[in-house]
Structure formats: C-alpha cells, structure tokens
Design a protein around this motif. Structure first.
Motif, mmCIF file in Angstrom:
data_model
loop_
_atom_site.group_PDB
_atom_site.id
_atom_site.type_symbol
_atom_site.label_atom_id
_atom_site.label_comp_id
_atom_site.label_asym_id
_atom_site.label_seq_id
_atom_site.Cartn_x
_atom_site.Cartn_y
_atom_site.Cartn_z
ATOM 1 N N ALA A 2 38.799 67.768 71.598
ATOM 2 C CA ALA A 2 38.433 69.168 71.830
ATOM 3 C C ALA A 2 37.053 69.471 71.252
ATOM 4 C CB ALA A 2 39.478 70.096 71.238
ATOM 5 N N CYS A 3 36.767 68.918 70.083
ATOM 6 C CA CYS A 3 35.464 69.142 69.450
ATOM 7 C C CYS A 3 34.345 68.521 70.280
ATOM 8 C CB CYS A 3 35.476 68.561 68.043
ATOM 9 S SG CYS A 3 33.964 68.893 67.130
ATOM 10 N N ASN A 4 34.583 67.317 70.789
ATOM 11 C CA ASN A 4 33.582 66.664 71.637
ATOM 12 C C ASN A 4 33.352 67.441 72.932
ATOM 13 O OD1 ASN A 4 32.988 64.588 69.897
ATOM 14 N ND2 ASN A 4 34.538 63.215 70.750
ATOM 15 N N ASN A 5 34.422 67.947 73.524
ATOM 16 C CA ASN A 5 34.282 68.743 74.747
ATOM 17 C C ASN A 5 33.489 70.014 74.486
ATOM 18 O OD1 ASN A 5 35.626 66.950 76.379
ATOM 19 N ND2 ASN A 5 37.603 67.983 76.177
ATOM 20 N N GLU A 6 33.767 70.658 73.356
ATOM 21 C CA GLU A 6 33.032 71.874 73.010
ATOM 22 C C GLU A 6 31.558 71.567 72.780
ATOM 23 O OE1 GLU A 6 34.925 73.795 69.699
ATOM 24 O OE2 GLU A 6 36.805 74.044 70.810
ATOM 25 N N ARG A 7 31.272 70.448 72.142
ATOM 26 C CA ARG A 7 29.895 70.050 71.904
ATOM 27 C C ARG A 7 29.181 69.767 73.224
ATOM 28 N NH1 ARG A 7 29.980 65.260 68.479
ATOM 29 N NH2 ARG A 7 31.149 66.640 67.158
ATOM 30 N N ARG A 8 29.862 69.096 74.134
ATOM 31 C CA ARG A 8 29.265 68.806 75.441
ATOM 32 C C ARG A 8 29.012 70.089 76.226
ATOM 33 N NH1 ARG A 8 33.486 64.606 75.586
ATOM 34 N NH2 ARG A 8 32.488 62.719 74.832
ATOM 35 N N GLU A 9 29.992 70.989 76.209
ATOM 36 C CA GLU A 9 29.809 72.265 76.897
ATOM 37 C C GLU A 9 28.641 73.037 76.291
ATOM 38 O OE1 GLU A 9 33.397 74.575 77.159
ATOM 39 O OE2 GLU A 9 34.490 72.939 78.123
ATOM 40 N N PHE A 10 28.518 73.002 74.980
ATOM 41 C CA PHE A 10 27.419 73.687 74.311
ATOM 42 C C PHE A 10 26.079 73.112 74.759
ATOM 43 C CE2 PHE A 10 24.467 74.053 70.678
ATOM 44 C CZ PHE A 10 24.406 75.438 70.590
ATOM 45 N N MET A 11 25.986 71.799 74.879
ATOM 46 C CA MET A 11 24.741 71.164 75.317
ATOM 47 C C MET A 11 24.398 71.577 76.756
ATOM 48 S SD MET A 11 23.607 69.744 72.713
ATOM 49 C CE MET A 11 22.206 68.956 73.440
ATOM 50 N N ILE A 12 25.400 71.672 77.610
ATOM 51 C CA ILE A 12 25.162 72.112 78.986
ATOM 52 C C ILE A 12 24.707 73.568 78.998
ATOM 53 C CG2 ILE A 12 26.296 72.613 81.198
ATOM 54 C CD1 ILE A 12 27.928 70.023 80.743
ATOM 55 N N GLU A 13 25.301 74.391 78.154
ATOM 56 C CA GLU A 13 24.905 75.796 78.064
ATOM 57 C C GLU A 13 23.465 75.931 77.586
ATOM 58 O OE1 GLU A 13 27.986 77.000 75.421
ATOM 59 O OE2 GLU A 13 29.495 77.007 77.009
ATOM 60 N N ALA A 119 34.813 77.019 83.155
ATOM 61 C CA ALA A 119 33.633 77.574 82.492
ATOM 62 C C ALA A 119 32.383 76.749 82.798
ATOM 63 C CB ALA A 119 33.860 77.657 80.989
ATOM 64 N N VAL A 120 32.463 75.435 82.679
ATOM 65 C CA VAL A 120 31.292 74.591 82.922
ATOM 66 C C VAL A 120 30.891 74.661 84.393
ATOM 67 C CG1 VAL A 120 30.420 72.210 82.914
ATOM 68 C CG2 VAL A 120 31.731 73.061 80.978
ATOM 69 N N LEU A 121 31.867 74.634 85.276
ATOM 70 C CA LEU A 121 31.569 74.748 86.707
ATOM 71 C C LEU A 121 30.856 76.060 87.003
ATOM 72 C CD1 LEU A 121 31.811 73.783 89.643
ATOM 73 C CD2 LEU A 121 34.041 74.917 89.715
ATOM 74 N N SER A 122 31.307 77.126 86.395
ATOM 75 C CA SER A 122 30.686 78.436 86.586
ATOM 76 C C SER A 122 29.237 78.432 86.106
ATOM 77 C CB SER A 122 31.499 79.495 85.824
ATOM 78 O OG SER A 122 30.904 80.753 85.913
ATOM 79 N N ILE A 123 28.996 77.883 84.940
ATOM 80 C CA ILE A 123 27.635 77.843 84.383
ATOM 81 C C ILE A 123 26.719 77.003 85.261
ATOM 82 C CG2 ILE A 123 26.267 76.989 82.440
ATOM 83 C CD1 ILE A 123 28.670 77.799 80.648
ATOM 84 N N GLY A 170 23.936 65.770 86.620
ATOM 85 C CA GLY A 170 24.211 64.485 85.983
ATOM 86 C C GLY A 170 24.905 64.635 84.640
ATOM 87 N N SER A 171 24.414 65.551 83.817
ATOM 88 C CA SER A 171 25.044 65.750 82.504
ATOM 89 C C SER A 171 26.453 66.313 82.641
ATOM 90 C CB SER A 171 24.181 66.650 81.621
ATOM 91 O OG SER A 171 24.058 67.930 82.180
ATOM 92 N N THR A 172 26.665 67.136 83.647
ATOM 93 C CA THR A 172 28.004 67.688 83.869
ATOM 94 C C THR A 172 28.967 66.603 84.324
ATOM 95 O OG1 THR A 172 27.030 69.799 84.461
ATOM 96 C CG2 THR A 172 29.306 69.446 85.117
ATOM 97 N N VAL A 173 28.517 65.764 85.235
ATOM 98 C CA VAL A 173 29.365 64.668 85.722
ATOM 99 C C VAL A 173 29.675 63.698 84.589
ATOM 100 C CG1 VAL A 173 29.397 62.645 87.248
ATOM 101 C CG2 VAL A 173 28.647 64.859 88.127
ATOM 102 N N ALA A 179 34.985 62.891 79.164
ATOM 103 C CA ALA A 179 36.157 63.646 78.699
ATOM 104 C C ALA A 179 37.431 63.106 79.338
ATOM 105 C CB ALA A 179 35.984 65.127 79.012
ATOM 106 N N ASN A 180 37.382 62.830 80.648
ATOM 107 C CA ASN A 180 38.563 62.315 81.340
ATOM 108 C C ASN A 180 38.930 60.917 80.866
ATOM 109 O OD1 ASN A 180 38.916 64.603 82.846
ATOM 110 N ND2 ASN A 180 37.731 63.862 84.585
ATOM 111 N N SER A 181 37.943 60.049 80.638
ATOM 112 C CA SER A 181 38.242 58.688 80.189
ATOM 113 C C SER A 181 38.813 58.687 78.776
ATOM 114 C CB SER A 181 37.008 57.787 80.290
ATOM 115 O OG SER A 181 36.015 58.200 79.395
#
Length: 194
Positions: A2-13, A119-123, A170-173, A179-181
C-alpha cells in the motif's frame, strides 16, 4: 504494498502537476506571441483553463481529501496559472478564464473525492485531455496564419506534448504492472504458507 502504491501515485500526481505548469507557460507564450483579436480567442483560453483547473482539482483533492479545502487550494493554484497564461492578454480573456477556473477547480475536486477505484486513471486521462486541449487551442488560435494544423502548432510544443504523454502513460503502465506483479507474488507466498 500500500505504501509503494501511494508513493507511485504521488509521483504520477507530481508529474501531472509539472506537465500542467509547463503547458500553461508554453501556451501562454504562444497566446501572447500570436494574439489577434478574433471571435474565438476567449473560448480557446476558456477551454485550456477549464481542463487545466479540473486536472488541478483532481490532483489536489487526492492530497487534501476534504471538499472545501481541496477546492480552495485548487482555485488558488489555478488562479496563479491563469495569471501566467493570460499575462498581457485583454482583460476580457482573463475574466472569462477566471470564471472557468472556478467551475473546473470545483468539478475536479468533487470528481476526485467521488472516485475511489480509478484515481490514477482519472489523473492521467484529464492530464492528457488538458494537453490535447492546449494543442487544439493553439492550432485554432493560429488558424488564420497557418491553415494547416501541424504548422499552426510550434514543433517544440508538439515534441513536449508527445514526450509528456509517453512519460505519463509509461509511468502509469509501469506502476500498474509493478503493483499487480507484487500483489500476485504476495498472494502466491500467502497461499504457499497455508
């Protein structure tokens, strides 16, 4: 995970906000350089501001998940970018752009707070829509001087747009794939222990 996903989402934001600021600066520069008194100049600025402030509202509401505060912050950030975008343009364009930023910032904040699973898809979608709207606005802004679309938009602008969309997608994919792996490998480990 969860922490890694939040960090990745933050970087995309952060990446999306950087793209928004960069395109506001580039679009404002083109608008000032090619300003003509035409009937659609106000509409084009409003298109860019509406998509920009909606995207800003979405991003800020992910950081400040409270409707009133995220809306206020979205309006303030959007206002700063609108001032940069419309600098040295007629006051009518500034005023109409400000009205659009209020609507866009509020809609973006509400959309973000109502969206839980995507959320990421929306952004990513709204950032890409913002980039497309800036390109379309510049092409229409310069339509009289350059009737051919690809000549109406400066080459550096298109180049930056292509790089921005590629990096964003690319960063989103990669984020989704990682995250899925990780979730898949953790599920295997849990199932192995049972």
């Amino acid at each position: 995970v969860a922490c890694n996903n939040e960090r990745r989402e933050f970087m995309i934001e952060i990446l999306c906000l950087g793209i928004i600021v960069l395109f506001a600066l580039l679009t404002g520069r083109v608008f000032r350089k090619q300003y003509k008194k035409n009937n659609i100049a106000n509409c084009l600025a409003m298109l860019v501001v509406m998509t920009m402030s909606t995207t800003i509202g979405i991003v800020i509401a992910t950081w400040v998940p409270e409707m009133v505060l995220s809306t206020i912050l979205s309006i303030i950030v959007s206002m700063a970018l609108v001032v940069i975008l419309t600098y040295k343009l007629p006051i009518k364009i500034l005023i109409e752009s400000i009205t659009m930023l209020f609507m866009g910032a509020m809609m973006g904040a509400m959309l973000s707070l109502m969206t839980t699973n995507y959320a990421v898809l929306s952004i990513v979608f709204f950032t890409t829509l913002y980039i497309a709207s800036t390109i379309a606005a510049i092409a229409l802004w310069n339509k009289e001087d350059y009737p051919v679309f690809r000549k109406a938009v400066p080459v550096h602008f298109i180049s930056v747009a292509v790089v921005a969309v590629c990096v964003l997608v690319g960063s989103t994919v990669l984020t989704s794939f990682n995250a899925n792996s990780k979730m898949h490998s953790e599920t295997k480990v849990e199932n192995h222990h049972h």
